[in-house]
Each structure stands twice: as structure tokens, then as C-alpha cells.
Design an enzyme around this catalytic site. Structure first.
Site, PDB file in Angstrom:
ATOM      1  N   GLU A 111     -23.060   6.467 -54.949  1.00  0.00           N
ATOM      2  CA  GLU A 111     -23.214   4.896 -55.160  1.00  0.00           C
ATOM      3  C   GLU A 111     -24.814   4.763 -54.710  1.00  0.00           C
ATOM      4  O   GLU A 111     -24.904   4.688 -53.520  1.00  0.00           O
ATOM      5  CB  GLU A 111     -22.271   4.196 -54.104  1.00  0.00           C
ATOM      6  CG  GLU A 111     -20.935   4.253 -54.415  1.00  0.00           C
ATOM      7  CD  GLU A 111     -20.010   3.258 -53.655  1.00  0.00           C
ATOM      8  OE1 GLU A 111     -20.546   2.463 -52.595  1.00  0.00           O
ATOM      9  OE2 GLU A 111     -18.662   3.124 -54.033  1.00  0.00           O
ATOM     10  N   ASP A 161     -24.505  -3.736 -50.317  1.00  0.00           N
ATOM     11  CA  ASP A 161     -24.669  -3.068 -51.687  1.00  0.00           C
ATOM     12  C   ASP A 161     -25.890  -3.941 -52.167  1.00  0.00           C
ATOM     13  O   ASP A 161     -26.005  -5.059 -52.388  1.00  0.00           O
ATOM     14  CB  ASP A 161     -23.470  -3.448 -52.508  1.00  0.00           C
ATOM     15  CG  ASP A 161     -22.205  -2.412 -52.109  1.00  0.00           C
ATOM     16  OD1 ASP A 161     -22.608  -1.599 -51.663  1.00  0.00           O
ATOM     17  OD2 ASP A 161     -21.159  -2.871 -52.626  1.00  0.00           O
ATOM     18  N   ALA A 190     -11.608   1.201 -54.994  1.00  0.00           N
ATOM     19  CA  ALA A 190     -11.756   0.111 -53.932  1.00  0.00           C
ATOM     20  C   ALA A 190     -10.998   1.183 -52.889  1.00  0.00           C
ATOM     21  O   ALA A 190     -10.131   1.788 -53.098  1.00  0.00           O
ATOM     22  CB  ALA A 190     -11.077  -1.049 -54.082  1.00  0.00           C
ATOM     23  N   SER A 193     -13.037   0.545 -45.485  1.00  0.00           N
ATOM     24  CA  SER A 193     -14.243   0.426 -46.189  1.00  0.00           C
ATOM     25  C   SER A 193     -15.397   0.111 -45.163  1.00  0.00           C
ATOM     26  O   SER A 193     -15.454  -0.709 -44.154  1.00  0.00           O
ATOM     27  CB  SER A 193     -14.202  -0.698 -47.145  1.00  0.00           C
ATOM     28  OG  SER A 193     -15.683  -1.231 -47.533  1.00  0.00           O
TER      29      SER A 193
END
Length: 271
Positions: A190, A147, A132, A138
């Protein structure tokens, strides 16, 4: 269900990027209004948020809604009942998910959207720096990222993951952390994380194989870039923040403005 195959063709002619795209999103300026043009550096669709450039608290989006409320057509599923999404990206995201549905994929699962600073810090404290980022660093604090998983397995192993990687660009989104750009982004691969940057930027990044960090550096070097998306011409201009003023904006043309969160302002003009 009959599969719809979308073909995106891009060629470069004399500095023009000609992009045939079936979807044209009518972008508005920004979902947070700047009170001065110097502030524009710190908000917008192209804002860079990473280990070095955090979101400033004053520009956290306020148009946040529950993702369950936006999913009116059930083109996808939402994992938790408290997942939030910026209403600003609702239209292009719904269009993306509708295309997936028409292509026979209805098993996307939204697992995360907008996060407050407090929520982000809680994740960082719980999971640490390997899993994280601290509050403000972020993209989920920006309100432009989602996501998206699959009910069929890991995204990198599923048809959903491949479809997403192939199609997000047409709707103004990018795959923010691809496998071949970890050295640039400093974030592990990701295949579930998408980020809205708007058209024509997403397709230019796809064509040139650029991460957001590289694309902003490209715009800064070029200063002016021309593009055409589905018959709509664009002029993209980069300005240093201290050189940007209202006088540089067109009077009779549609445009969007975005800062880069560094020292630049990008104006995208429909010409």
C-alpha cells in the site's frame, strides 16, 4: 520553484544511532491518558494493530477533527468532506505536506483517515477480507494513519508516491505496508498508507529497514537503544508491561510513553 533537497545521514557508533534530521517534532505523551500504567500497553504512537492485535475500544481517540478544517494552508487536497484526522498528528502531517509543497508537489489527495468501528465493519461487510479488515483490526481505527493518493495517477507510478516514500520518515511517519514486507505485515503493498510513530522511531525503522512488527521485536530484544536526532539525544527503553511502573520514569527529562499492544511499554527519553 526552487527544489529543496533534504539529506538524512545515519550512522551507528557504539550502539548510538546518529540521525541528522531537519525537523524535530515536539511530541506530547498520549492523546488518551492512561488511568493506570498497566493500561499503557494498549495505547501510544508505537501501538501494533494488525490481524492479531486489535485496537481496544476504550482507547479509541477522542481528538478527532474534520480534515478540511486542518488543511488551512491548502498544501494538499481532501477527497471527501467527511474525512477525519486525529488532531494529535496534525502538526507533523502539516509539516510533511508543507515540505512537499516547497518541493513542488501540491497534488496529494487525502482519501481516508480515522474510521470508527462501525465504519470499519461496514467496509469489511461490503468488500470482504481481501480488501478490508474487521472493526478494531485496522490502523485507521487507531487515529494515527492516513491514506494519501495523487491526482496524477496511481501512487506507485507517480512522483508523489516516490516523494512520500522518501520523506515521511523525517516527520515521524512510516510507510506501513511496503512491498518488501508483505510477508511480515500480511497486508498487500500500500504505497498510499502512512502511519505516525514519532521520532526517533521512524528514522530508526528506515535505517534498519524494519516493519513495525520487526521494530517492536528489535526493541524487546535490545531493551535499551540510544539515538540522536538533529542534535537531540534519546534513550529508548523497553519494559514488559507487568514490570513497568511510574518509578521508572525520569523526573527532570522530557519523555513519551507507548505500549506495543502486546505486553510491552516503550519509554522514549530526551537525554
Amino acid at each position: 520553484m526552487k527544489k529543496i533537497i533534504t539529506i538524512v545521514a545515519i550512522c551507528i557508533i557504539g550502539g548510538w544511532f546518529i540521525i541528522d534530521n531537519p525537523f524535530k517534532h515536539n511530541q506530547t505523551n498520549n492523546h488518551i491518558a492512561a488511568t493506570s500504567y498497566n493500561e499503557q500497553v494498549y495505547q501510544g504512537d508505537l501501538l501494533l494493530v494488525n490481524h492479531d492485535f486489535p485496537v481496544k475500544k476504550d482507547y479509541i481517540p477522542t481528538d478527532i477533527v474534520n480534515a478540511l478544517e486542518t488543511n488551512t494552508n491548502n498544501y494538499y487536497m481532501v477527497l471527501y468532506n467527511d474525512i477525519l484526522i486525529s488532531e494529535y498528528i496534525k502538526a507533523p502531517f502539516e509539516a510533511l505536506m508543507e515540505q512537499a509543497y516547497r518541493d513542488g508537489i501540491s497534488t496529494f489527495l487525502v482519501s481516508s483517515g480515522f474510521r470508527s468501528f462501525a465504519e470499519q465493519q461496514k467496509l469489511y461487510d461490503e468488500y470482504g477480507s481481501k480488501s478490508a479488515l474487521p472493526a478494531g483490526y485496522s490502523e485507521h481505527n487507531l487515529g494515527l494513519s492516513l491514506d494519501i493518493g495523487s491526482t496524477q495517477g496511481r501512487m506507485e507510478d507517480t512522483a508523489e508516491g516516490q516523494w512520500l516514500a522518501d520523506n515521511v520518515w523525517q516527520y515521524g511517519f512510516i510507510m506501513r505496508y511496503p512491498k518488501n514486507k508483505t510477508r511480515i505485515t500480511n497486508i498487500k503493498y500500500e504505497p498510499w498508507h502512512i502511519r505516525y510513530v514519532g521520532l526517533p522511531h521512524s528514522l530508526l525503522m528506515r535505517k534498519k529497514n524494519l516493519a513495525l512488527e520487526e521494530y517492536l521485536a528489535f526493541l524487546k530484544t535490545e531493551q535499551t537503544v540510544y539515538a540522536s536526532v538533529n542534535g537531540q539525544d534519546y534513550t529508548i527503553k523497553y519494559y514488559e508491561g507487568n514490570q513497568f511502573s511510574e518509578d521508572l520514569l525520569p523526573e527532570n527529562q522530557a519523555y513519551t510513553i507507548s505500549g506495543d499492544n502486546q505486553n510491552g511499554v516503550i519509554v522514549t527519553i530526551e537525554t
